[in-house]
Design a protein around this motif. Sequence first.
Motif, PDB file in Angstrom:
ATOM      1  N   LEU A 277       0.859  -1.147  -0.064  1.00 47.81           N
ATOM      2  CA  LEU A 277      -0.228   0.224  -0.219  1.00 47.81           C
ATOM      3  C   LEU A 277       0.863   1.149  -0.052  1.00 47.81           C
ATOM      4  N   LEU A 278       1.950   1.246   0.891  1.00 51.19           N
ATOM      5  CA  LEU A 278       3.161   2.350   0.956  1.00 51.19           C
ATOM      6  C   LEU A 278       3.472   2.692  -0.518  1.00 51.19           C
ATOM      7  N   LEU A 279       3.997   1.664  -1.074  1.00 45.48           N
ATOM      8  CA  LEU A 279       4.519   1.746  -2.420  1.00 45.48           C
ATOM      9  C   LEU A 279       3.734   2.462  -3.463  1.00 45.48           C
ATOM     10  N   ASN A 280       2.298   1.665  -3.551  1.00 45.25           N
ATOM     11  CA  ASN A 280       1.294   2.008  -4.643  1.00 45.25           C
ATOM     12  C   ASN A 280       1.075   3.330  -4.288  1.00 45.25           C
ATOM     13  N   ALA A 281       0.900   3.882  -3.198  1.00 48.06           N
ATOM     14  CA  ALA A 281       0.417   5.374  -2.991  1.00 48.06           C
ATOM     15  C   ALA A 281       1.676   6.315  -3.245  1.00 48.06           C
ATOM     16  N   TYR A 282       2.793   5.885  -3.138  1.00 47.65           N
ATOM     17  CA  TYR A 282       3.932   6.865  -3.391  1.00 47.65           C
ATOM     18  C   TYR A 282       4.005   6.834  -4.865  1.00 47.65           C
ATOM     19  N   MET A 283       3.645   5.727  -5.761  1.00 39.78           N
ATOM     20  CA  MET A 283       3.605   5.457  -7.160  1.00 39.78           C
ATOM     21  C   MET A 283       2.670   6.708  -7.856  1.00 39.78           C
ATOM     22  N   ALA A 284       1.279   6.628  -7.112  1.00 43.69           N
ATOM     23  CA  ALA A 284       0.446   7.503  -7.599  1.00 43.69           C
ATOM     24  C   ALA A 284       0.810   9.002  -7.105  1.00 43.69           C
ATOM     25  N   TYR A 285       1.617   9.094  -6.116  1.00 35.14           N
ATOM     26  CA  TYR A 285       1.898  10.455  -5.768  1.00 35.14           C
ATOM     27  C   TYR A 285       2.939  11.034  -6.730  1.00 35.14           C
TER      28      TYR A 285
END
Length: 428
Positions: free
Chosen positions: A60-68
């Motif tokens: 979740l952390l990395l998916n969110a960072y990818m979108a960010y």
Amino acid sequence: MPPPPEITAPLPPLYENFHQAELSLPQHDWKRTRPRNDEKFLFVAGHSRGCGWGNAMQELLLNAYMAYKAGRSFVFANYTWNDNGSQYSDYNGKKIPSLIPYSALIQGPIVGGRFPPGDPTPLAVHRDFFDHVCPQKVTFIREDISEIITFKNSAKEITDGWHDKLADVDEACVQTAPNSGQIFNFDVFGDPRAMLDIWPELAASPILTQFGWSPLVELAFDTNRDLFLPSSSLESYLTNRPFTTNADRYSMIPGLMAIHVRRGDFEGHCQHLASFSAEYAAFNSFPDMVDKFVPPPRENWETHNEEHRAIYQQHCYPSVEQIVQRLREVRKAPASKNLKKLYIMTNADKEFINELRTALWRDQDWDMISSSRDLVLNWEQKYVAQAVDMLVGQRAQVFVGNGFSTMTSNIITMRMANRFPPESTRFW
């Protein structure tokens, strides 16, 4: 006399209030049926399912960072055990919620909270709203990127690859294919080199600096704070404080050691890791870590089978005697000065915990030894208890974790992001 009536265990909570609060976020304008001209979304539809919270959280952390990094609204769904439409699933003969809203576990920009002032990143939205305004979606598969990057397990190359791909996409509604699988998968999180290049930018991003645990989790911490905080502590309750930053809110608790002791089915997992000479997980492999693990050569497996298994057992599934000995060693380090309380994060049964607690009392001087089994939790908190343990581990003066565990990985992620001294984080 007739037999006494059978008492039926209450069903797990469904967290309806949390789900409704997510749908009621101000960025969800349900009157609209299509995106605004300035809106762009990214949903990783192939996110993990049927796995532990540690696995789901690091993804979740990395998916969110990818979108960010792509400048798109991150589309969040639920912590998903089963998405077949059922309310409940079976886990080891017990009912658990099939879905838990992420806001029952965490707070911050990942679940629709605001970014810091001046940050133009669009707010995250719930999947239901994404589906509402985006009946038609542009879909990519993970191989669109994984097949063109050099180091396939590099979190930075993956993230940059998707950033470049999405920079040329004008369509607002973008998702990855549900059957394409995780963008950041087991191979990534199991590679000790995977996070090294992305870490500086990830640690500095609002995904981590504004990360927080949910009010439900923080309330559990507050309720049980006598197990963790010094008796002389004047620290205010987390649930009484406005949120500032991850580092400010979750400061180090002096005098507390937290240890992560996995039991149950993890024994078989540890033996499986030994069979292919696995290394420590990605977030457990920062160069600054005091304790390094060099796996025995895989080519010697057949001739040194038992020796290899013993090595992994000590680091992955230590016995009571090995735990006591290891803590004795760690307590000699300068970072362990003035430790008073010990908290055992564990899924072990009461018999094992009592055996371990007795052995530690006999060997070492502690003011208090408590465990996950001692937490007083309400019905909703019971099913997010791993997050409560993570909060405790994140804040401990000294943390001893399992280098092969994703739960340990998430704790170390937060400790490193909040600049806890590397020597305060150890492994078995």
